[in-house]
Motif scaffolding. Structure first.
Motif, mmCIF file in Angstrom:
data_model
loop_
_atom_site.group_PDB
_atom_site.id
_atom_site.type_symbol
_atom_site.label_atom_id
_atom_site.label_comp_id
_atom_site.label_asym_id
_atom_site.label_seq_id
_atom_site.Cartn_x
_atom_site.Cartn_y
_atom_site.Cartn_z
ATOM 1 N N UNK A 51 -4.876 -26.238 -11.084
ATOM 2 C CA UNK A 51 -4.868 -26.464 -12.533
ATOM 3 C C UNK A 51 -3.588 -27.150 -12.985
ATOM 4 N N UNK A 52 -2.475 -26.818 -12.347
ATOM 5 C CA UNK A 52 -1.186 -27.352 -12.792
ATOM 6 C C UNK A 52 -0.764 -28.639 -12.083
ATOM 7 N N UNK A 53 -1.426 -28.985 -10.960
ATOM 8 C CA UNK A 53 -0.948 -30.153 -10.209
ATOM 9 C C UNK A 53 -2.013 -31.175 -9.839
ATOM 10 N N UNK A 54 -3.279 -30.818 -9.858
ATOM 11 C CA UNK A 54 -4.308 -31.786 -9.478
ATOM 12 C C UNK A 54 -4.617 -32.723 -10.638
ATOM 13 N N UNK A 55 -4.548 -34.017 -10.362
ATOM 14 C CA UNK A 55 -4.836 -35.040 -11.359
ATOM 15 C C UNK A 55 -6.178 -35.683 -11.018
ATOM 16 N N UNK A 56 -7.191 -35.534 -11.878
ATOM 17 C CA UNK A 56 -8.502 -36.117 -11.579
ATOM 18 C C UNK A 56 -8.485 -37.635 -11.418
ATOM 19 N N UNK A 57 -7.417 -38.285 -11.865
ATOM 20 C CA UNK A 57 -7.330 -39.745 -11.711
ATOM 21 C C UNK A 57 -6.649 -40.145 -10.400
ATOM 22 N N UNK A 58 -6.327 -39.174 -9.559
ATOM 23 C CA UNK A 58 -5.694 -39.468 -8.267
ATOM 24 C C UNK A 58 -6.628 -40.305 -7.407
ATOM 25 N N UNK A 59 -6.047 -41.021 -6.452
ATOM 26 C CA UNK A 59 -6.861 -41.817 -5.529
ATOM 27 C C UNK A 59 -6.924 -41.197 -4.143
ATOM 28 N N UNK A 60 -5.820 -40.564 -3.698
ATOM 29 C CA UNK A 60 -5.777 -39.958 -2.367
ATOM 30 C C UNK A 60 -5.089 -38.594 -2.449
ATOM 31 N N UNK A 61 -5.738 -37.581 -1.878
ATOM 32 C CA UNK A 61 -5.230 -36.211 -1.925
ATOM 33 C C UNK A 61 -5.260 -35.620 -0.512
ATOM 34 N N UNK A 62 -4.148 -35.045 -0.085
ATOM 35 C CA UNK A 62 -4.078 -34.393 1.219
ATOM 36 C C UNK A 62 -4.585 -32.963 1.134
ATOM 37 N N UNK A 63 -5.357 -32.564 2.129
ATOM 38 C CA UNK A 63 -5.910 -31.209 2.180
ATOM 39 C C UNK A 63 -5.533 -30.576 3.515
ATOM 40 N N UNK A 64 -4.811 -29.466 3.448
ATOM 41 C CA UNK A 64 -4.324 -28.804 4.650
ATOM 42 C C UNK A 64 -5.356 -27.907 5.290
ATOM 43 N N UNK A 65 -4.872 -27.012 6.132
ATOM 44 C CA UNK A 65 -5.744 -26.174 6.939
ATOM 45 C C UNK A 65 -5.532 -24.697 6.599
ATOM 46 N N UNK A 88 -6.700 -43.983 8.931
ATOM 47 C CA UNK A 88 -7.451 -45.029 8.240
ATOM 48 C C UNK A 88 -6.791 -45.441 6.926
ATOM 49 N N UNK A 89 -5.732 -44.728 6.548
ATOM 50 C CA UNK A 89 -5.031 -45.062 5.307
ATOM 51 C C UNK A 89 -4.310 -46.403 5.450
ATOM 52 N N UNK A 90 -4.430 -47.287 4.471
ATOM 53 C CA UNK A 90 -3.593 -48.495 4.477
ATOM 54 C C UNK A 90 -2.129 -48.095 4.500
ATOM 55 N N UNK A 91 -1.301 -48.881 5.164
ATOM 56 C CA UNK A 91 0.089 -48.473 5.378
ATOM 57 C C UNK A 91 0.883 -48.358 4.086
#
Length: 281
Positions: A19-33, A78-81
């Protein structure tokens, strides 16, 4: 505490962190384990209205969580550099007062560190058991990912550095042999005495270089990383993403720093249902 209390704590921390950090306009988000990250993905799915976000997993398990939520995964390589992750969410096995983390209980530490360092900021989500003043308080070993051929040499070197009994991690079925990571490497779990923070060293509580039997977090991580055969160390320390970006802005081409390993904030779900937030400031 019951399993229900622990799971409720994880869920509460995940919901507030997203709720405090996720931005719905983001393009790439890292998801851990790990188990906590399931609640993070659930919270993101509930808030996300952008089908174009690409989610970068840190391993097989986190990719499955992303897919099962109906979100779109993309492999790290696969991420562009020139693409930086807008944010990364991950858990931890233990976090100290300076936001240094131990990670790797799930054997994904190498890819977790890749993702953390590629993100503008890393947000850690955990339950109250992971909240400790110093590392190696309750979680007693440092996970280290190593090339199989180097195991005997690395074990010997770790004992030289002061680890009393480092061991290669086996699968749940011991007769199947050592556990293998996504890179087909092995994990060594190395116990050490409780680690000092940089503030401890500044206060004269130890040299921090291992010469008196006491290691400071950053110095031990560096010493282990320098061992030939070690791919990565499950200590996440040093700079966070914001500090790394500031350094790159100041030094430009003189800096090889990619990103930071430490979280900018840690959300601990507590036994009573509240969430305790520890930040870098």
């Amino acid at each position: 505490m019951t399993d229900t209390t622990i799971e409720s704590a994880k869920r509460a921390a995940a919901i507030q962190a997203v709720a405090e950090h996720f931005d719905p306009s983001a393009t790439h988000v890292g998801i851990g384990s790990g188990t906590t990250i399931v609640y993070v993905v659930d919270a993101i799915k509930a808030r996300s209205t952008n089908p174009h976000i690409r989610f970068v997993p840190t391993g097989y398990q986190s990719r499955q969580v992303i897919v099962q939520a109906g979100l779109t995964p993309i492999a790290f390589d696969s991420l562009p550099e020139d693409v930086t992750l807008d944010i990364a969410f991950d858990g931890a096995d233990e976090v100290d007062e300076e936001l240094n983390c131990i990670k790797g209980g799930g054997a994904c530490l190498f890819q977790e560190k890749l993702v953390a360092e590629r993100a503008k900021k890393f947000i850690c989500v955990a339950d109250y058991r992971k909240n400790q003043a110093r590392l190696l308080t309750k979680w007693l070993t440092i996970p280290i990912e190593v090339a199989p051929i180097s195991v005997p040499t690395v074990l010997y070197s770790l004992r030289t550095l002061g680890s009393p009994n480092p061991k290669v991690r086996t699968t749940l079925l011991a007769k199947s042999g050592p556990l293998k990571t996504d890179q087909d490497f092995f994990i060594i779990d190395a116990p050490f005495p409780t680690l000092l923070t940089s503030a401890d060293v500044a206060a004269g509580k130890g040299k921090g270089d291992g010469s008196d039997g006491k290691w400071e977090v950053n110095k031990l991580s560096q010493a282990i990383k320098e061992l030939t055969g070690v791919l990565e160390v499950g200590i996440f320390s040093g700079m966070n993403g914001v500090e790394a970006a500031d350094l790159r802005a100041r030094e430009g081409a003189r800096s090889a720093v990619v990103g930071g390993q430490k979280p900018v904030a840690v959300y601990f779900g507590m036994q009573d249902g509240s969430v305790q937030v520890r930040t870098s400031k």
